[in-house]
Scaffold this active site. Structure first.
Site, short mmCIF file in Angstrom:
data_model
loop_
_atom_site.label_atom_id
_atom_site.label_comp_id
_atom_site.label_asym_id
_atom_site.label_seq_id
_atom_site.Cartn_x
_atom_site.Cartn_y
_atom_site.Cartn_z
N HIS A 70 -8.89 27.81 -36.24
CA HIS A 70 -9.50 26.77 -37.06
C HIS A 70 -9.45 25.44 -36.32
CE1 HIS A 70 -8.93 29.03 -41.13
NE2 HIS A 70 -9.63 29.72 -40.24
N GLU A 72 -8.37 22.52 -37.20
CA GLU A 72 -7.09 21.83 -37.32
C GLU A 72 -6.07 22.40 -36.34
OE1 GLU A 72 -9.08 23.31 -39.64
OE2 GLU A 72 -8.06 23.09 -41.56
N CYS A 101 -3.33 26.50 -41.93
CA CYS A 101 -3.45 25.20 -41.25
C CYS A 101 -2.60 24.15 -41.95
CB CYS A 101 -4.91 24.76 -41.18
SG CYS A 101 -5.86 25.75 -39.99
N TYR A 119 -13.32 23.48 -49.53
CA TYR A 119 -13.50 24.92 -49.38
C TYR A 119 -13.21 25.57 -50.73
CZ TYR A 119 -13.39 29.49 -47.13
OH TYR A 119 -13.66 30.78 -46.76
#
Length: 139
Positions: A70, A72, A101, A119
């Protein structure tokens, strides 16, 4: 810093994260992250495969491969390799962070997270708030 000035900085850094997301080879969702400390960008990241892997994020069925990092995680590991510290930094992300994350964010000493899109699963945001990290959805 006054609220109006902070809002301008937040907008600018989120716009940078959105531009950085365009570097992602992922087709399902492109996510970008910018890590800022003392008004300096100390790291950046976008979602994608680990270094040395093919730049294909999804399998033939359109499912994200399990080893895709990801945005992050890429920004946090990149700052760790640089020798800089993320202690007290703000992370700007195009999308709200997932649970995995969020754990990295907590452990890295980041004190504020600003994101643009929520999200569908927000357990990562809930965990960050539980850890005392300031989380702001930028409207």
């Amino acid at each position: 810093m006054d609220k109006e000035k902070q809002t301008r900085f937040d907008r600018s850094y989120l716009e940078m994260a959105a531009v950085w997301a365009k570097n992602s080879y992922c087709t399902r969702r492109q996510v970008g992250a910018i890590l800022v400390k003392d008004r300096m960008i100390i790291s950046d990241g976008y979602n994608g495969t680990p270094s040395g892997f093919e730049n294909v994020c999804e399998d033939e069925n359109g499912v994200t491969k399990p080893y895709v990092l990801h945005a992050e995680a890429n920004a946090i590991t990149k700052v760790a390799r640089s020798g800089n510290s993320s202690e007290g930094a703000t992370l700007y992300i195009t999308d709200s962070p997932c649970m995995e994350c969020a754990k990295l964010i907590i452990q890295s000493g980041i004190t504020r997270v600003v994101y643009a899109r929520e999200y569908r699963i927000i357990d990562g945001v809930d965990l960050l708030r539980r850890a005392g990290i300031q989380v702001d959805k930028f409207e």
